[in-house]
Motif scaffolding. Sequence first.
Motif, mmCIF file in Angstrom:
data_model
loop_
_atom_site.group_PDB
_atom_site.id
_atom_site.type_symbol
_atom_site.label_atom_id
_atom_site.label_comp_id
_atom_site.label_asym_id
_atom_site.label_seq_id
_atom_site.Cartn_x
_atom_site.Cartn_y
_atom_site.Cartn_z
ATOM 1 N N ILE A 280 0.841 -1.212 0.000
ATOM 2 C CA ILE A 280 0.000 0.000 0.000
ATOM 3 C C ILE A 280 0.867 1.250 0.000
ATOM 4 O O ILE A 280 0.620 2.204 -0.753
ATOM 5 N N ILE A 281 1.904 1.276 0.840
ATOM 6 C CA ILE A 281 2.786 2.447 0.896
ATOM 7 C C ILE A 281 3.521 2.632 -0.425
ATOM 8 O O ILE A 281 3.707 3.765 -0.903
ATOM 9 N N HIS B 295 4.224 8.516 0.301
ATOM 10 C CA HIS B 295 5.684 8.593 0.263
ATOM 11 C C HIS B 295 6.141 9.794 1.094
ATOM 12 O O HIS B 295 6.736 10.755 0.595
ATOM 13 N N ALA B 296 5.835 9.721 2.380
ATOM 14 C CA ALA B 296 6.152 10.779 3.335
ATOM 15 C C ALA B 296 6.923 10.160 4.505
ATOM 16 O O ALA B 296 6.897 8.941 4.689
ATOM 17 N N PRO B 297 7.624 10.991 5.306
ATOM 18 C CA PRO B 297 8.471 10.451 6.384
ATOM 19 C C PRO B 297 7.759 9.467 7.306
ATOM 20 O O PRO B 297 8.297 8.402 7.619
ATOM 21 N N MET B 298 6.557 9.799 7.753
ATOM 22 C CA MET B 298 5.837 8.938 8.686
ATOM 23 C C MET B 298 5.614 7.549 8.100
ATOM 24 O O MET B 298 5.810 6.518 8.763
ATOM 25 N N TYR B 299 5.240 7.488 6.827
ATOM 26 C CA TYR B 299 4.923 6.206 6.196
ATOM 27 C C TYR B 299 6.180 5.469 5.745
ATOM 28 O O TYR B 299 6.192 4.236 5.676
ATOM 29 N N LEU B 300 7.246 6.214 5.440
ATOM 30 C CA LEU B 300 8.513 5.551 5.151
ATOM 31 C C LEU B 300 9.043 4.831 6.395
ATOM 32 O O LEU B 300 9.573 3.713 6.305
ATOM 33 N N LEU B 301 8.899 5.452 7.553
ATOM 34 C CA LEU B 301 9.291 4.797 8.804
ATOM 35 C C LEU B 301 8.388 3.602 9.088
ATOM 36 O O LEU B 301 8.850 2.563 9.584
#
Length: 309
Positions: free
Chosen positions: A47-48, A55-61
Amino acid sequence: NSSQTRTLSFSLGGFPAWETTQMWWSAVPLCSTYLLALLGNLTVLSIIKAERSLHAPMYLLLAMLAVADLGLSTSTFPTMLRMLWLEAREISFGTCLAQMFFIHTFTDIESAVILAMAFDRYVAICHPLRYSSILTNSMTTKICVAIVVRTVLVQLPLPILLTRLCFSRVSKLSHPYCLHPDIIKHAGSDTRTNSAYGLFVLLSTLGLDLLFVLLSYLLILKTILNIATWRERLKALNTCISHICAVLLFFIPMICLSMMHRFGKHVSPQAYTFTANIHFLAPPILNPIVYSVKTKPIRRRMLRMLCQR
């Protein structure tokens, strides 16, 4: 000593309640649990990857947390399933060291990612206007690379130091997988160096990460209490609920297991087994569920995928 080490093997333990039952039947729920962990984390990753808005910092982590969960479950489940299905308890010394390295490596990576996510929540709540300038995608990538480099450098000496010890007999481990504190219990030579370095690794990684996570939430709580209305306070706190669940799922069993290995000489095998399995098996299963339920973009994308099918 070196010839003894090369031919050494360990006997896996950890399921005292199942030893009198049909082992293959006991493996069915464990296999289902492993498949659930794989499905949940792979779904979060897909999904990510598919949603460009994620594709933002929170979701990359969050994606790195899913990778760590996949690595941790893949490092622990296979030997457990092999033991229950094939009743093969013996594991060679080299395989045991490799499994131990990967288990502790992915555990430390998950701990560091949880700390990075706590920092993400701290910046988002305490410095919302500077969030996009502080936590960029390139900065998040550098944080992820630093996490991996730190973990590998710290964990690599553990198996190397174990090869210097003398193991003269087949020893039964306390768990159905290899852990550093469990292995050094069965050494026939001086283990003070190994114990000291193991304690240093524990305090400098998991212990330090937990300390900074708690510090981050103290600062977050201070900021939330300064917000004027209760509705805004609850809204700010709601953004941290999923991460708080991840912190509790990971650190509480880890602290209990570490205390048992260090000070619990008279702890029953059932207590060892239950605590270790909760620590290593629960987060890979529950983290995707928690983040899927509490993270609106992921929940919407997942429901959209199910409706299309």
